[in-house]
Design an enzyme around this catalytic site. Structure first.
Site, PDB file in Angstrom:
ATOM      1  N   HIS A 145       0.836  -1.201   0.000  1.00  0.00           N
ATOM      2  CA  HIS A 145       0.000   0.000   0.000  1.00  0.00           C
ATOM      3  C   HIS A 145       0.873   1.255   0.000  1.00  0.00           C
ATOM      4  O   HIS A 145       0.626   2.199  -0.766  1.00  0.00           O
ATOM      5  CB  HIS A 145      -0.917  -0.005   1.228  1.00  0.00           C
ATOM      6  CG  HIS A 145      -1.687   1.273   1.417  1.00  0.00           C
ATOM      7  ND1 HIS A 145      -2.735   1.638   0.597  1.00  0.00           N
ATOM      8  CD2 HIS A 145      -1.549   2.275   2.322  1.00  0.00           C
ATOM      9  CE1 HIS A 145      -3.204   2.803   0.995  1.00  0.00           C
ATOM     10  NE2 HIS A 145      -2.514   3.218   2.030  1.00  0.00           N
ATOM     11  N   GLU A 212      -8.521  -2.215   6.786  1.00  0.00           N
ATOM     12  CA  GLU A 212      -7.534  -2.318   7.863  1.00  0.00           C
ATOM     13  C   GLU A 212      -7.997  -3.323   8.909  1.00  0.00           C
ATOM     14  O   GLU A 212      -9.173  -3.654   9.001  1.00  0.00           O
ATOM     15  CB  GLU A 212      -7.349  -0.954   8.563  1.00  0.00           C
ATOM     16  CG  GLU A 212      -6.929   0.161   7.623  1.00  0.00           C
ATOM     17  CD  GLU A 212      -6.325   1.366   8.339  1.00  0.00           C
ATOM     18  OE1 GLU A 212      -5.863   1.221   9.496  1.00  0.00           O
ATOM     19  OE2 GLU A 212      -6.327   2.450   7.737  1.00  0.00           O
ATOM     20  N   ASP A 244     -11.102   2.701   7.628  1.00  0.00           N
ATOM     21  CA  ASP A 244     -10.611   4.052   7.881  1.00  0.00           C
ATOM     22  C   ASP A 244     -10.966   4.925   6.674  1.00  0.00           C
ATOM     23  O   ASP A 244     -10.152   5.131   5.778  1.00  0.00           O
ATOM     24  CB  ASP A 244      -9.094   3.993   8.113  1.00  0.00           C
ATOM     25  CG  ASP A 244      -8.530   5.331   8.537  1.00  0.00           C
ATOM     26  OD1 ASP A 244      -9.296   6.163   9.053  1.00  0.00           O
ATOM     27  OD2 ASP A 244      -7.315   5.540   8.351  1.00  0.00           O
TER      28      ASP A 244
HETATM   29 MN    MN Z   1      -5.653   4.429   7.624  1.00  0.00          MN
END
Ligand code: MN
Length: 440
Positions: A145, A212, A244
């Protein structure tokens, strides 16, 4: 770290029939904790344990005198509207209650008729954020990521040189963390539009999710006293799924030099059930660092980390647009990845977070950062899947997406599989994007 014991035995069956269904996320080997009440009631929120499609209400179960000794003390700490007191007790108490619950929910348990009155169907429940989260820290543990995002933000310099030495993180905001099922308004903030010379105040046009894991802290460390990597998991209660929500245009304009601010603090969503670290024991794997990469400094390295520092958690992202919902179309899977591919482990996050003496407290939440994997399709955000908005994704409804549209529902699911172990799941975290509130 936890070793396997009788609670992990894949042969165990429960007198709660639905816990024996092959596809259930909550067989008797899982026993995750959450906070619930009957849907639309005025009851107090209270602690429960998921078993099949039911919830064992721990407040009423404790009153049936089915627990003894340390397990009963732990159950008493669960007679509360949050898990903080139980989290603060530490691994011996968590383990004692898990063993007692495993035995009490097993086929053939003598007092099962007393406990069967303590079950509430999950379908009749609503959930609350399971702990009072004092502080929330978001890490950035997926190198895939970090590299993907870095390429989009800084094509000439995608991965900054500190990444492979430090578990990067920032202090987030706990007040805006909500529970699965929540609806989130598209945030308004300052954005600099492409080609513009001045920013404007506007609804975000690049709304995204981040796939996440959430990590809940157990017992505190005193201010000034670091937690060693060997002790780190003694301070971790368990894990949940965590979305998130992120406003990429806001992020792109504001993030330098101090990192995320309004792009991230308007909402984050947790799943209702926290799967304990003990329940995750069968799915641990060796943690490795590629030979060409810097090896971790000694305070971030240990024999246990190398043997079983990673956790094999299969993660999936689904999207359902408003049009798909109206037409009765199922959620569409956008991507998948695995938490075992994280560059930094849970123990390294805790050891690094506290190495300067920072004190963690029961109920604190650590976000893992977006979990993207090594191959194409394993991206944990739309920013990556759409190549920064340049490549639209096709949906089975005929619609396309680069970023989220109003009415879109995002769902994450997670599950653990290992040879010789039961399959356990995390349930889901679900949230829907609402239009921006009108500008004043
Ligand atoms: Mn995050």
């Amino acid at each position: 770290m936890h070793t396997l014991n009788e609670t992990h035995n894949p042969q165990l069956r429960s007198w709660v029939d639905s816990a024996n269904d092959a596809g259930t996320d909550f067989p008797i080997q899982n026993l995750p904790f959450g906070v619930f009440r009957r849907y639309s009631s005025t009851e107090s929120f209270r602690v429960g344990v998921a078993i099949g499609d039911q919830i064992l209400d721990l407040t009423t179960a404790q009153s049936k005198s089915v627990f003894t000794g340390d397990a009963d003390l732990a159950a008493q700490a669960c007679c509360a509207s949050s898990l903080n007191a139980f989290m603060a007790m530490g691994a011996p108490a968590w383990s004692a209650l898990r063993l007692a619950l495993s035995r009490a929910l097993r086929d053939g348990y003598a007092l099962h008729s007393a406990l069967s009155t303590c079950l509430v169907p999950q379908a009749d429940a609503e959930f609350a954020v399971p702990a009072q989260i004092g502080d929330y820290t978001d890490f950035y543990t997926s190198v895939h990521h970090a590299t993907n995002i870095g390429k989009l933000l800084r094509p000439d310099n995608p991965l900054l040189p500190n990444y492979k030495w430090i578990p990067i993180g920032y202090h987030g905001r706990s007040s805006s963390i909500g529970i699965s099922g929540q609806s989130v308004h598209r945030p308004v903030s300052q954005v600099m539009r492409p080609g513009a010379t001045e920013p404007v105040l506007a609804p975000s046009a690049r709304m995204d999710f981040e796939l996440e894991m959430g990590i809940f802290v157990g017992p505190c460390n005193a201010l000034g006293e670091p937690v060693s990597i060997q002790q780190a998991e003694q301070h971790v209660f368990g894990m949940c799924l965590f979305n998130d929500w992120s406003a990429r245009d806001v992020q792109g304009w504001e993030y330098q030099p101090l990192g995320p601010f309004l792009a991230k603090n308007f909402a984050s969503t947790v799943s209702p059930w926290i799967v304990t670290m003990e329940a995750l024991a069968p799915y641990r794997q060796a943690w490795t660092r590629a030979e060409g990469d810097p090896q971790p400094l000694p305070y971030l390295d240990s024999a246990e980390l190398r043997e079983q520092g990673a956790v094999n958690i299969e993660l999936e992202v689904f999207l359902q647009t408003a049009a798909m919902r109206e037409r009765g179309m199922a959620e569409h899977r956008l991507s998948h990845s695995n938490f075992r591919d994280a560059y930094w482990s849970v123990s390294q996050m805790v050891a690094h977070h506290t190495v300067n003496g920072c004190n963690l407290q029961p109920g604190d939440l650590l976000g893992s950062g977006t979990q993207s994997g090594p191959t194409e399709g394993e991206a944990g955000s739309l920013m990556e899947l759409s190549m920064g908005g340049k490549q639209a994704l096709n949906l089975p409804s005929g619609e396309t997406r680069t970023f989220l549209e109003d009415g879109d529902t995002v769902v994450f699911r997670g599950a653990c599989n290992a040879p010789g172990a039961a399959r356990i799941g995390f349930g889901e975290v679900r949230g829907t994007l609402l239009p921006a509130r009108s500008l004043a």
